[in-house]
Design an enzyme around this catalytic site. Structure first.
Site: not given
Length: 220
Positions: A112, A204-206, A209
């Site tokens: 990311y 990339y956020e998913w 997490w």
């Protein structure tokens, strides 16, 4: 329909996947294992250090005073959050300064931050700020979604309140406005590239997490 509204609706399935991720469900319930949150907060600290640099580069490249002010302020806030919120959580969850300094970015975190750095170094300003936006907007949506359903008391309440705060929502709106203004002046090719940058950063956020929930390490 403006750029941000359009792309936000287009990634609705991804946003639902984020909001329903077990990491966030368990965080809202206060049942997320402390060692999982510890993994997350250390990686988030590494991420924010790099994100602050990317915001500073966006400020340097911004063609308007509004952009220079917003992204330079954002870089400052990212450093402040890293120092204040993370240090509080480090103390709460038993992360020593030595542990934090010796930690290595996971594949998801490194991927990311490297992607954002590549936007800053090799792509247009418009693509860069489109890639910056999901970190603001996704966290704002997550905070607003979790806050009304969060258990009380909750060991993660300070984290929830940080990202559900109206001031964070206002910062998100201002960055959205800058992205919309840039998109309105961009060529179709640049707008298409902005769409890709936004979509990739949201993916990339998913992944971030999910990697935290799995306590991801390098396979070799």
């Amino acid at each position: 329909m403006n750029f941000c509204t359009t792309i936000w609706e287009e990634i609705a399935p991804l946003r639902r996947a984020i909001l329903s991720h077990p990491f966030l469900d368990e965080l809202a319930a206060g049942t997320l294992p402390p060692e999982t949150f510890r993994h997350y907060i250390v990686q988030d600290s590494l991420y924010l250090a790099e994100y602050a640099r990317v915001l500073a580069l966006a400020a340097a490249r911004a063609p308007t005073a509004a952009g220079r002010l917003e992204f330079s302020d954002g870089a400052k806030v990212a450093v402040q959050v890293e120092e204040a919120l993370h240090q509080a959580f480090f103390a709460q969850f038993g992360v020593t300064p030595e542990m934090a300094q010796q930690s290595e970015a996971t594949p998801a975190c490194l991927g990311y931050t490297s992607y954002l750095a590549s936007l800053a170094a090799t792509r247009s300003y418009e693509e860069l700020i489109a890639g910056i936006l999901p970190c603001f907007w996704v966290y704002w949506e997550v905070g607003c979604d979790i806050r009304p359903r969060a258990a009380s008391p909750n060991p993660y309440s300070a984290w929830i309140e940080t990202y559900a705060a109206p001031s964070f929502g206002e910062a998100t709106r201002r960055v959205c406005d800058l992205v919309d203004a840039a998109a309105a002046q961009a060529t179709p090719a640049i707008r298409s590239a902005m769409n890709t940058a936004f979509r990739n950063a949201a993916r990339y956020e998913w992944m971030f997490w999910d990697s935290a929930y799995r306590r991801e390490r390098w396979p070799i």
